[in-house]
Scaffold this motif. Structure first.
Motif, mmCIF file in Angstrom:
data_model
loop_
_atom_site.group_PDB
_atom_site.id
_atom_site.type_symbol
_atom_site.label_atom_id
_atom_site.label_comp_id
_atom_site.label_asym_id
_atom_site.label_seq_id
_atom_site.Cartn_x
_atom_site.Cartn_y
_atom_site.Cartn_z
ATOM 1 N N VAL A 1 42.265 -17.963 11.557
ATOM 2 C CA VAL A 1 43.118 -19.454 10.941
ATOM 3 C C VAL A 1 41.463 -20.049 11.689
ATOM 4 O O VAL A 1 40.938 -21.655 10.630
ATOM 5 C CB VAL A 1 44.059 -19.282 12.115
ATOM 6 N N SER A 2 40.994 -20.213 12.863
ATOM 7 C CA SER A 2 39.592 -21.552 13.421
ATOM 8 C C SER A 2 38.739 -20.683 11.983
ATOM 9 O O SER A 2 38.387 -22.391 11.826
ATOM 10 C CB SER A 2 39.628 -20.706 14.166
ATOM 11 N N SER A 3 38.766 -20.215 11.326
ATOM 12 C CA SER A 3 37.056 -20.016 10.679
ATOM 13 C C SER A 3 38.001 -20.623 9.685
ATOM 14 O O SER A 3 36.902 -21.152 8.506
ATOM 15 C CB SER A 3 36.983 -18.125 10.064
ATOM 16 N N LEU A 4 39.212 -20.406 9.186
ATOM 17 C CA LEU A 4 39.423 -21.406 8.268
ATOM 18 C C LEU A 4 39.631 -22.762 7.917
ATOM 19 O O LEU A 4 39.370 -23.476 7.273
ATOM 20 C CB LEU A 4 41.158 -20.604 7.776
ATOM 21 N N VAL A 5 40.055 -22.828 9.456
ATOM 22 C CA VAL A 5 39.712 -24.585 9.141
ATOM 23 C C VAL A 5 38.486 -25.086 9.653
ATOM 24 O O VAL A 5 38.319 -25.902 8.863
ATOM 25 C CB VAL A 5 40.292 -24.702 10.521
ATOM 26 N N SER A 6 37.981 -23.849 10.252
ATOM 27 C CA SER A 6 36.247 -24.906 10.114
ATOM 28 C C SER A 6 35.818 -24.406 8.838
ATOM 29 O O SER A 6 34.610 -25.593 8.592
ATOM 30 C CB SER A 6 35.607 -24.757 11.717
ATOM 31 N N ASP A 7 35.660 -23.741 8.242
ATOM 32 C CA ASP A 7 34.723 -22.729 7.409
ATOM 33 C C ASP A 7 35.332 -23.097 5.574
ATOM 34 O O ASP A 7 34.271 -23.607 4.818
ATOM 35 C CB ASP A 7 34.375 -22.057 6.793
ATOM 36 N N VAL A 8 36.812 -23.363 5.733
ATOM 37 C CA VAL A 8 37.268 -23.776 4.294
ATOM 38 C C VAL A 8 38.300 -25.074 4.369
ATOM 39 O O VAL A 8 38.129 -25.897 3.584
ATOM 40 C CB VAL A 8 38.511 -22.245 3.989
ATOM 41 N N VAL A 9 38.844 -25.997 5.584
ATOM 42 C CA VAL A 9 39.360 -26.601 4.908
ATOM 43 C C VAL A 9 38.972 -28.285 5.578
ATOM 44 O O VAL A 9 38.481 -29.151 4.611
ATOM 45 C CB VAL A 9 41.153 -26.984 6.275
ATOM 46 N N THR A 10 37.756 -28.002 6.645
ATOM 47 C CA THR A 10 37.023 -28.838 6.964
ATOM 48 C C THR A 10 36.041 -29.702 6.447
ATOM 49 O O THR A 10 36.066 -31.376 6.082
ATOM 50 C CB THR A 10 36.906 -28.778 8.689
ATOM 51 N N ALA B 1 44.586 -12.750 19.251
ATOM 52 C CA ALA B 1 43.296 -13.575 19.700
ATOM 53 C C ALA B 1 42.706 -13.325 18.195
ATOM 54 O O ALA B 1 41.500 -14.194 17.137
ATOM 55 C CB ALA B 1 42.986 -12.562 20.557
ATOM 56 N N ALA B 2 42.714 -11.822 17.496
ATOM 57 C CA ALA B 2 42.126 -12.178 15.720
ATOM 58 C C ALA B 2 42.802 -12.826 14.603
ATOM 59 O O ALA B 2 42.174 -13.547 14.224
ATOM 60 C CB ALA B 2 42.327 -10.254 15.911
ATOM 61 N N PHE B 3 44.137 -13.399 14.997
ATOM 62 C CA PHE B 3 44.077 -13.747 13.482
ATOM 63 C C PHE B 3 43.870 -15.664 14.024
ATOM 64 O O PHE B 3 43.364 -15.950 13.037
ATOM 65 C CB PHE B 3 46.101 -13.773 13.977
ATOM 66 N N GLY B 4 43.837 -16.104 15.261
ATOM 67 C CA GLY B 4 43.298 -16.577 16.026
ATOM 68 C C GLY B 4 41.903 -17.318 15.306
ATOM 69 O O GLY B 4 41.704 -17.887 14.962
ATOM 70 N N LYS B 5 41.332 -16.036 14.928
ATOM 71 C CA LYS B 5 39.863 -16.299 14.598
ATOM 72 C C LYS B 5 39.980 -16.601 13.466
ATOM 73 O O LYS B 5 39.074 -17.210 12.667
ATOM 74 C CB LYS B 5 39.022 -15.186 14.825
ATOM 75 N N ASP C 1 41.631 -30.772 14.256
ATOM 76 C CA ASP C 1 41.455 -29.717 14.716
ATOM 77 C C ASP C 1 42.893 -28.730 14.783
ATOM 78 O O ASP C 1 42.971 -28.346 14.016
ATOM 79 C CB ASP C 1 40.399 -29.345 14.777
ATOM 80 N N PHE C 2 43.587 -29.731 15.702
ATOM 81 C CA PHE C 2 45.120 -28.675 16.290
ATOM 82 C C PHE C 2 45.776 -29.348 14.844
ATOM 83 O O PHE C 2 46.558 -28.594 14.474
ATOM 84 C CB PHE C 2 45.623 -29.437 17.284
ATOM 85 N N ILE C 3 45.680 -29.758 14.889
ATOM 86 C CA ILE C 3 47.059 -30.230 13.394
ATOM 87 C C ILE C 3 46.733 -29.728 12.262
ATOM 88 O O ILE C 3 47.954 -28.918 11.499
ATOM 89 C CB ILE C 3 47.050 -31.847 13.124
ATOM 90 N N ILE C 4 45.177 -29.437 11.867
ATOM 91 C CA ILE C 4 44.880 -28.554 10.656
ATOM 92 C C ILE C 4 45.372 -27.685 11.341
ATOM 93 O O ILE C 4 45.763 -26.448 10.169
ATOM 94 C CB ILE C 4 43.196 -28.826 10.281
ATOM 95 N N VAL C 5 45.317 -26.714 12.190
ATOM 96 C CA VAL C 5 45.155 -24.799 12.365
ATOM 97 C C VAL C 5 46.554 -24.910 12.622
ATOM 98 O O VAL C 5 47.741 -24.581 11.661
ATOM 99 C CB VAL C 5 44.902 -24.803 14.048
ATOM 100 N N ALA C 6 47.854 -25.985 13.030
ATOM 101 C CA ALA C 6 49.007 -26.141 13.078
ATOM 102 C C ALA C 6 49.801 -25.837 11.681
ATOM 103 O O ALA C 6 50.643 -25.070 10.990
ATOM 104 C CB ALA C 6 49.592 -27.096 13.875
ATOM 105 N N PHE C 7 48.644 -26.842 10.775
ATOM 106 C CA PHE C 7 49.822 -26.783 8.869
ATOM 107 C C PHE C 7 49.173 -25.175 8.698
ATOM 108 O O PHE C 7 50.246 -25.275 8.012
ATOM 109 C CB PHE C 7 49.060 -28.148 8.371
ATOM 110 N N ALA C 8 47.796 -25.292 8.500
ATOM 111 C CA ALA C 8 48.236 -24.274 8.099
ATOM 112 C C ALA C 8 48.580 -22.569 8.744
ATOM 113 O O ALA C 8 49.039 -21.885 7.464
ATOM 114 C CB ALA C 8 45.886 -23.733 8.513
ATOM 115 N N ILE C 9 48.538 -22.504 10.005
ATOM 116 C CA ILE C 9 50.113 -21.194 10.681
ATOM 117 C C ILE C 9 51.280 -21.600 9.953
ATOM 118 O O ILE C 9 52.108 -20.786 9.401
ATOM 119 C CB ILE C 9 49.984 -21.562 12.161
#
Length: 133
Positions: free
Chosen positions: A33-42, A27-31, A84-92
């Motif tokens: 990764v979500s921050s990475l995607v929404s704040d850095v990648v997107t 759950a912590a890792f999900g947060k 968002d899913f594709i970006i998160v999956a690629f980041a992971i």
């Protein structure tokens, strides 16, 4: 066996505790990764594609009856969730790939030579003693 004792044995088993720790860390890792995607990648991705906001894409179908509300199909929200899913999956995927590379490097390190078996050590001692005579 009482229910309380049986539950206590179940709850403190290693597998249950390991699973709980895994879920909490996940759950912590999900947060993260979500921050990475929404704040850095997107943001740079939005800049590159011209700031297109997919969430506003929709099709409104007219009401079939008088007084009924029109139906809106907001397919843009679905597209945004898909992206968002594709970006998160690629980041992971990239993070796991990096972790695996580090693990392979650690595994590739040569292991220290194993000590010879006790029999060989005794035979070497006997040989050395016979040489000294």
């Amino acid at each position: 066996m009482s229910i309380a004792k049986e539950f206590r044995e179940f709850a403190v088993k290693g597998n249950v505790v390991d699973m709980a720790v895994g879920i909490i860390i996940g759950a912590a890792f999900g947060k993260i990764v979500s921050s990475l995607v929404s704040d850095v990648v997107t943001p740079p991705l939005g800049y590159v594609i011209g700031g297109v906001d997919f969430t506003k894409l929709a099709v409104t179908m007219p009401a079939l009856r008088a007084g009924a509300e029109a139906v809106t199909l907001r397919y843009g929200v679905f597209l945004q969730a898909l992206f968002d899913f594709i970006i998160v999956a690629f980041a992971i995927f990239m993070i796991v790939k990096l972790i695996n590379r580090v693990r392979r490097k650690e595994e590739a390190k040569p292991a220290p030579p194993a000590a010879p078996p006790r029999q060989e050590m005794l035979l070497e001692e006997i040989r050395d003693l016979l040489k000294n005579r």
